[in-house]
Design an enzyme around this catalytic site. Structure first.
Site, short mmCIF file in Angstrom:
data_model
loop_
_atom_site.label_atom_id
_atom_site.label_comp_id
_atom_site.label_asym_id
_atom_site.label_seq_id
_atom_site.Cartn_x
_atom_site.Cartn_y
_atom_site.Cartn_z
N GLY A 89 -32.39 -13.39 46.97
CA GLY A 89 -31.31 -13.82 47.87
C GLY A 89 -29.99 -13.19 47.46
O GLY A 89 -29.66 -13.11 46.27
N PHE A 90 -29.29 -12.72 48.48
CA PHE A 90 -27.97 -12.11 48.24
C PHE A 90 -27.00 -12.62 49.31
O PHE A 90 -26.34 -11.88 49.99
CB PHE A 90 -28.08 -10.58 48.27
CG PHE A 90 -26.94 -9.88 47.59
CD1 PHE A 90 -26.82 -9.89 46.20
CD2 PHE A 90 -25.97 -9.21 48.33
CE1 PHE A 90 -25.77 -9.24 45.58
CE2 PHE A 90 -24.90 -8.57 47.71
CZ PHE A 90 -24.80 -8.59 46.33
N GLY A 91 -26.97 -13.96 49.45
CA GLY A 91 -26.03 -14.58 50.39
C GLY A 91 -24.85 -15.13 49.62
O GLY A 91 -24.42 -14.55 48.61
N LYS A 101 -30.93 -33.96 46.61
CA LYS A 101 -30.32 -33.90 45.27
C LYS A 101 -30.63 -35.17 44.48
O LYS A 101 -30.91 -35.10 43.28
CB LYS A 101 -28.80 -33.73 45.42
CG LYS A 101 -28.44 -32.36 46.03
CD LYS A 101 -27.00 -32.35 46.48
CE LYS A 101 -26.55 -30.96 46.87
NZ LYS A 101 -25.17 -30.96 47.40
N GLU A 133 -29.73 -26.58 37.30
CA GLU A 133 -28.44 -27.25 37.39
C GLU A 133 -27.81 -27.09 38.77
O GLU A 133 -27.22 -28.03 39.33
CB GLU A 133 -27.50 -26.68 36.33
CG GLU A 133 -26.17 -27.38 36.24
CD GLU A 133 -26.26 -28.76 35.62
OE1 GLU A 133 -26.19 -29.73 36.38
OE2 GLU A 133 -26.40 -28.88 34.39
N VAL A 156 -28.14 -29.58 42.14
CA VAL A 156 -27.65 -30.95 42.39
C VAL A 156 -26.16 -31.02 42.74
O VAL A 156 -25.80 -31.56 43.77
CB VAL A 156 -28.00 -31.89 41.22
CG1 VAL A 156 -27.37 -33.27 41.43
CG2 VAL A 156 -29.51 -32.05 41.11
N GLU A 182 -22.26 -25.70 57.59
CA GLU A 182 -23.02 -24.62 58.23
C GLU A 182 -23.04 -24.80 59.74
O GLU A 182 -22.65 -25.85 60.25
CB GLU A 182 -24.43 -24.64 57.68
CG GLU A 182 -24.42 -24.35 56.20
CD GLU A 182 -25.80 -24.20 55.62
OE1 GLU A 182 -26.76 -24.02 56.37
OE2 GLU A 182 -25.89 -24.28 54.40
N GLY A 240 -26.17 -15.83 45.99
CA GLY A 240 -26.71 -14.63 45.33
C GLY A 240 -25.63 -13.59 45.06
O GLY A 240 -25.56 -13.02 43.95
N GLY A 282 -23.69 -28.26 42.31
CA GLY A 282 -23.00 -26.97 42.18
C GLY A 282 -22.51 -26.74 40.77
O GLY A 282 -23.29 -26.71 39.82
#
Ligand SMILES: NC(=O)c1ccc[n+]([C@@H]2O[C@H](COP(=O)([O-])OP(=O)(O)OC[C@H]3O[C@@H](n4cnc5c(N)ncnc54)[C@H](OP(=O)(O)O)[C@@H]3O)[C@@H](O)[C@H]2O)c1
EC number: 1.1.1.3
Length: 327
Positions: free
Chosen positions: A10-12, A204, A128, A131, A189, A15, A133
């Site tokens: 992932g490179f969003g 979470k 880590e 849950v 989003e 990522g 950030g």
């Protein structure tokens, strides 16, 4: 210098933040681990998108290319949803890689199985970032409260909901208007239902349940409510009485039973979550010996989430160094 080869899935938002953070903190990582961290490969979905990546990074849409990177030691995962990330991480463990994930939906469902597999293959898992950030709640519980019994957790685990409730109160605006501005600011989003209907906080909480009690309650028995039904009128009436709505995820054990809930609750000034505002997350831990501990900070976003993943990575490799030193 020794090189630790890693790959990113992932490179969003996460990522890319992780890629930049590893590169911008190379000096700190080298001083800590005595090794250079080389990002050898990146898995993406859309090969047409332009990416800011060094030329020596393998960019691929085929996960087998990642698995075939010689001497790959760590797989960082920041893709969306349960599939195919569970499958990819299972294969990475079988290949002998340590894994570090930010994927809460996947980890809430498959975390136990991945942890079991990791023990079988003698590798580590960092989660880590799943849950809260950048707020180190997993490490706090797992390493700093090893003897204490955690009796109860109350937490704000969804920054988007907290932002919306805060803005509705401060600016006297309806839910839809504030949701739109949360989307414009990149906090929510395009499909915000996971956040505002409570599911994000629920996933979470289930990850925390595994950590605290070694199991989860029956998902169907957990009451999950979001904030979309709270009216501006309710928020302002509460405000006049010095009360605030907070979206609270709560878990505790009663005998053998795990009792968990997620939903809006009225708090007054004495409540430890009353002053948590905007996109922040906060976790209040009631421990048997230490008493009540609260941690607060940015629960999402590119760099805070990358921070949690890099700290997991550093921790895993420091443990390896210590283990080598002992043998
Ligand atoms: N954003 C946050 O603040 C935050 C915080 C904590 C945890 N998380 C978790 O971190 C994960 C990533 O979130 P994000 O916000 O970075 O998402 P995002 O911006 O949508 O990025 C997702 C990335 O994953 C790639 N991807 C998606 N499906 C894939 C597949 N099947 N195979 C290969 N690559 C795939 C996408 O590829 P393309 O670039 O080619 O489209 C994209 O690069 C999620 O699980 C999320 O829950 C996010």
């Amino acid at each position: 210098m020794t090189v630790i080869k890693v790959a990113l899935l992932g490179f969003g938002t996460v990522g890319e933040g992780l890629y930049e953070s590893i590169n911008s903190h190379q000096q700190q990582l080298q001083a800590l681990l005595g090794a250079e961290v080389h990002i050898a490969g990146v898995l993406i979905q859309d090969s047409e998108k332009q990416r800011r990546l060094a030329e020596d990074v393998l960019v691929t849409t085929n996960f087998n290319d990642i698995l075939n990177i010689p001497d790959l030691q760590v797989v960082f995962e920041a893709i969306v949803g349960e599939d195919p990330s569970y499958e990819y991480l299972s294969k990475a463990i079988e290949r002998g890689c340590d894994i570090i994930t930010a994927n809460k939906v996947m980890f809430a469902k498959h975390g136990e199985e991945l942890l079991r597999k990791a023990r079988e293959y003698n590798v580590s898992i960092g989660y880590e970032a799943t849950v809260a950030g950048g707020v180190p709640v997993i490490r706090t519980i797992a390493q700093l409260l090893q003897v204490n019994r955690v009796e109860k957790i109350q937490a704000i685990l969804n920054g988007t909901s907290n932002f919306i409730l805060t803005e509705m109160r401060k600016n006297e605006l309806p839910f839809e208007t504030v949701l739109k501005s949360a989307q414009d600011l990149g906090y929510a989003e395009a499909d915000p239902s996971n956040d505002v209907e409570g599911f994000d906080a629920f996933y979470k909480l289930m990850i925390l349940s595994n950590l605290l009690f070694g199991k989860q309650p029956d998902w169907h028995e957990v009451k999950v409510e979001g904030i979309s039904e709270i009216s501006n009128h309710q928020i302002q009436s509460a405000h006049q009485k010095n009360e605030r709505y907070k979206h609270i995820a709560e878990i505790k054990k009663d005998g053998d039973q795990i009792i968990a809930s997620v939903g809006p609750a009225l708090t007054n000034e004495d409540h430890p979550l009353y002053n948590i505002e905007g996109v922040d997350n906060a976790i209040v831990i009631k421990a048997s010996l230490a008493g009540t501990i609260a941690i607060q900070g940015p629960g999402a976003g590119s760099y805070p989430t990358a921070s949690a993943m890099i700290e997991d990575f550093a921790h895993i490799f420091q443990n390896k160094k210590a283990a080598y030193a002992l043998t």
